[in-house]
Design a protein around this motif. Sequence first.
Motif, PDB file in Angstrom:
ATOM      1  N   UNK A 116      26.022 -57.111  24.728  1.00 23.11           N
ATOM      2  CA  UNK A 116      24.968 -56.820  23.941  1.00 23.11           C
ATOM      3  C   UNK A 116      25.210 -57.488  22.420  1.00 23.11           C
ATOM      4  N   UNK A 117      26.570 -57.417  22.329  1.00 26.02           N
ATOM      5  CA  UNK A 117      26.943 -58.288  21.019  1.00 26.02           C
ATOM      6  C   UNK A 117      26.611 -59.844  20.820  1.00 26.02           C
ATOM      7  N   UNK A 118      26.707 -60.583  22.068  1.00 24.04           N
ATOM      8  CA  UNK A 118      26.398 -61.772  22.162  1.00 24.04           C
ATOM      9  C   UNK A 118      24.946 -62.113  21.970  1.00 24.04           C
ATOM     10  N   UNK A 119      24.347 -61.121  22.979  1.00 20.01           N
ATOM     11  CA  UNK A 119      22.830 -61.148  22.783  1.00 20.01           C
ATOM     12  C   UNK A 119      22.358 -60.907  21.332  1.00 20.01           C
ATOM     13  N   UNK A 120      22.781 -59.879  20.933  1.00 18.11           N
ATOM     14  CA  UNK A 120      22.383 -59.555  19.649  1.00 18.11           C
ATOM     15  C   UNK A 120      22.682 -60.582  18.479  1.00 18.11           C
TER      16      UNK A 120
ATOM     17  N   UNK B  74      24.678 -69.806  26.712  1.00 20.03           N
ATOM     18  CA  UNK B  74      25.646 -70.608  25.992  1.00 20.03           C
ATOM     19  C   UNK B  74      27.136 -70.041  26.098  1.00 20.03           C
ATOM     20  N   UNK B  75      27.070 -68.540  25.888  1.00 16.58           N
ATOM     21  CA  UNK B  75      28.449 -67.934  26.020  1.00 16.58           C
ATOM     22  C   UNK B  75      28.999 -67.833  27.612  1.00 16.58           C
ATOM     23  N   UNK B  76      28.010 -67.748  28.661  1.00 15.55           N
ATOM     24  CA  UNK B  76      28.278 -67.570  29.973  1.00 15.55           C
ATOM     25  C   UNK B  76      28.925 -68.868  30.484  1.00 15.55           C
ATOM     26  N   UNK B  77      28.457 -70.122  29.854  1.00 12.48           N
ATOM     27  CA  UNK B  77      29.025 -71.349  30.256  1.00 12.48           C
ATOM     28  C   UNK B  77      30.426 -71.567  30.024  1.00 12.48           C
TER      29      UNK B  77
END
Length: 266
Positions: A153-157, A201-204
């Motif tokens: 949730x933090x990455x998405x926000x 981008x974070x998942x990569x």
Amino acid sequence: MAPTAPSDPPAPQTPAPDACVPDVAALLDGMPRQRERAVTAATPPPAPPTATPDTRPQRLLRLLPTPTGTPFTFAYGAVLAAVALVAAHLDPALVHTLHQGSSTDVAHLVRTPVLVLVASALWIAGGILSPYAVALLFVLTALERRIGGMRTAGVFLLGHVGATLATEVPIGLAVLVGHLPASSLHRLDYGVSFGVAASLGALAGLLGPYLRWPLLLLFGWMLVTDLLAFTDPMTDWGHLIALTIGVATWPVVRRGRSRRLRGDGS
């Protein structure tokens, strides 16, 4: 007649060595230790437990959100689906009005920034079957299974808010100095695409190099192609900025995955 010589007394017979030892072979079986050895020798060791193989249906199900495995993605996806279904039965003029009220344009960000940032993330531009809706389902699920719901949730926000401000603040400054008309302050801007781009981008950063770089190159090429088409340059720039924000979170998400594997956090 000569007297008969007394005969010698019979020599004592030496008993055989085995004659003094009682036959205790039958008694040995009654000894506890002998029984343990007999049972141990007769009973084969148990076979080690074998792990249940991860079947293909189980692996496919892990790609989808679940209430217990990925609570953030499941709940957020349910809210987005409910909003999309309700909007499908509303008058199109009313839906357009709701989109305008949820737009993260400069005028709304100046007056009610928190309200429009939250409201704009409840709409999916293009509908529930759009590419970004499908990407949200799989990307957030994969990310949450690796770093947990709070960090996802933090990455998405971070991507949603960061890319919005990075595109809308320059518009406001350009209007202020006279480079853009005042109508640009009311530019329609809503949807989940910035958050999805940051999450991808974070998942990569959590994938192996053989998946990481092709994924980034393919998605980056799509964003650059949209930017060169010049249909909505500010939104296209926002997608690239959001992807960059997601890549910048690699050190954080990798630490989050390590802590999750050690069981230090959710």
